[in-house]
Motif scaffolding. Structure first.
Motif, PDB file in Angstrom:
ATOM      1  N   GLU A 140      28.136  34.594  94.117  1.00 14.83           N
ATOM      2  CA  GLU A 140      29.066  34.465  92.998  1.00 14.83           C
ATOM      3  C   GLU A 140      29.912  33.217  93.172  1.00 14.83           C
ATOM      4  OE1 GLU A 140      31.337  37.575  91.172  1.00 14.83           O
ATOM      5  OE2 GLU A 140      30.173  39.133  92.181  1.00 14.83           O
TER       6      GLU A 140
ATOM      7  N   HIS B  65      33.081  31.383  91.104  1.00 23.11           N
ATOM      8  CA  HIS B  65      34.044  31.556  90.026  1.00 23.11           C
ATOM      9  C   HIS B  65      34.873  30.291  89.825  1.00 23.11           C
ATOM     10  CE1 HIS B  65      34.324  36.237  90.557  1.00 23.11           C
ATOM     11  NE2 HIS B  65      33.085  35.819  90.367  1.00 23.11           N
TER      12      HIS B  65
ATOM     13  N   LYS C 101      30.027  28.572  77.924  1.00 21.34           N
ATOM     14  CA  LYS C 101      28.704  29.164  77.698  1.00 21.34           C
ATOM     15  C   LYS C 101      27.606  28.352  78.387  1.00 21.34           C
ATOM     16  CE  LYS C 101      29.700  31.563  73.335  1.00 21.34           C
ATOM     17  NZ  LYS C 101      29.474  32.913  73.894  1.00 21.34           N
TER      18      LYS C 101
ATOM     19  N   LYS D  44      27.587  28.947  82.239  1.00 22.13           N
ATOM     20  CA  LYS D  44      26.997  30.217  82.665  1.00 22.13           C
ATOM     21  C   LYS D  44      25.500  30.285  82.365  1.00 22.13           C
ATOM     22  CE  LYS D  44      30.273  32.922  80.833  1.00 22.13           C
ATOM     23  NZ  LYS D  44      31.015  34.196  80.604  1.00 22.13           N
TER      24      LYS D  44
ATOM     25  N   LYS E  83      30.836  32.467  87.054  1.00 24.14           N
ATOM     26  CA  LYS E  83      31.703  33.193  86.136  1.00 24.14           C
ATOM     27  C   LYS E  83      32.962  32.362  85.897  1.00 24.14           C
ATOM     28  CE  LYS E  83      30.285  37.918  87.354  1.00 24.14           C
ATOM     29  NZ  LYS E  83      30.758  39.259  87.807  1.00 24.14           N
TER      30      LYS E  83
ATOM     31  N   ASP F  81      35.151  36.010  81.914  1.00 22.25           N
ATOM     32  CA  ASP F  81      34.623  37.155  82.654  1.00 22.25           C
ATOM     33  C   ASP F  81      35.695  38.003  83.331  1.00 22.25           C
ATOM     34  OD1 ASP F  81      31.580  36.604  82.574  1.00 22.25           O
ATOM     35  OD2 ASP F  81      32.423  34.698  83.237  1.00 22.25           O
TER      36      ASP F  81
END
Length: 274
Positions: A34, A36, A70, A73, A80, A120
């Motif tokens: 992940e 971020h 958009k 991601k 995120k 998110d």
């Protein structure tokens, strides 16, 4: 408890006059489970020094707009985008007038921001809390719980500092099932050696078990508190002993000047342990 590092987080947008024209996607290591980006900040409206709970997007909306989020991601499935509320201690305050009204306004205004910008999650980053601890826990805990239960967000984090740690720890204990990560500001402490960093990390781990991330500031004024070498050496040893779930950096606007060096090194450590 044995922990494997799975996450890297990068704050972005906090510095006035940021030169970012878009997300610096080149810093993303796609092997990290992940990644971020945390947008700083959604700004709260105040009247007579009291927070209204009405938030607006105050980051650079040209650089970090719906399309760029958009695209980020779509091109990076591990990425995120999180929105942070609160901010610098002398500018943004947690100071509510009536807590039920604050919670209603905050939930409504942040839901609108999150759904419009395809966000998110949310990050709680108040450094000055003037309201009672009870009001802080009621408002922030209620906000996170409602956004999670209504599936508005998938991730929630809190960002304590030494001065407000007691408020955040009570919040965490009351709502830990809804809080995914803790971005503790280690760079607010004087930590000249890796042993001192690890000692503080281990102490705080008992307050925030399994979700405490190691944090570093690339703002040059914070170097006197925590150096890059000390931070990275300590993180490597915490990773080697299965004690660290991830790392965050504050923030990309400062890191740009050094070519995002610490971001690359930190993510390499995470990936090498996968």
């Amino acid at each position: 408890m044995s922990l494997k590092p799975i996450i890297f987080r990068e704050y972005i947008g906090s510095k006035d006059g940021s030169k970012h024209l878009n997300f610096p996607v080149d810093i993303i290591n796609n092997k990290v489970k992940e990644f971020h980006f945390i947008l700083a900040f959604a700004k709260e409206g105040y009247q007579n020094n009291k927070g209204s709970g009405i938030f607006t997007a105050s980051w650079d909306l040209t650089a970090f707009n719906v399309e760029s989020i958009k695209n980020l991601k779509k091109d990076h499935p591990n990425a995120k985008v999180i929105v942070s509320i609160g901010g610098p201690k002398d500018i943004t305050l947690f100071n509510v007038d009536e807590r039920h009204a604050w919670l209603f306004n905050a939930t409504k205004s942040l839901t609108e921001i999150i759904t419009h910008y395809d966000i998110d999650g949310i990050d709680i980053n108040y450094e000055t809390i003037l309201s009672s601890t009870e009001d802080f826990v009621f408002c922030i805990g209620g906000l996170i719980k409602q956004l999670k239960e209504e599936n508005i967000i998938t991730s929630a984090s809190i960002a304590p500092s030494e001065a407000v740690h007691p408020h955040y720890n009570l919040l965490f204990n009351a709502y830990k099932k809804y809080i995914d990560w803790v971005d503790y500001k280690f760079y607010d402490h004087f930590l000249p050696s890796k042993e001192q960093f690890k000692e503080l990390y281990n102490k705080l781990s008992s307050d925030y078990p399994s979700v405490l991330l190691a944090g570093f500031s690339t703002n040059t004024k914070d170097e006197i508190y925590l150096s890059q070498g000390t931070f990275l050496d300590a993180c490597q040893e915490l990773i080697d002993t299965n004690l660290l779930p991830g790392i965050f950096v504050y923030d990309a606007d400062y890191s740009k000047a050094t070519g995002y060096q610490v971001e690359g090194l930190a993510q390499n450590m995470i990936v090498e342990d996968i």
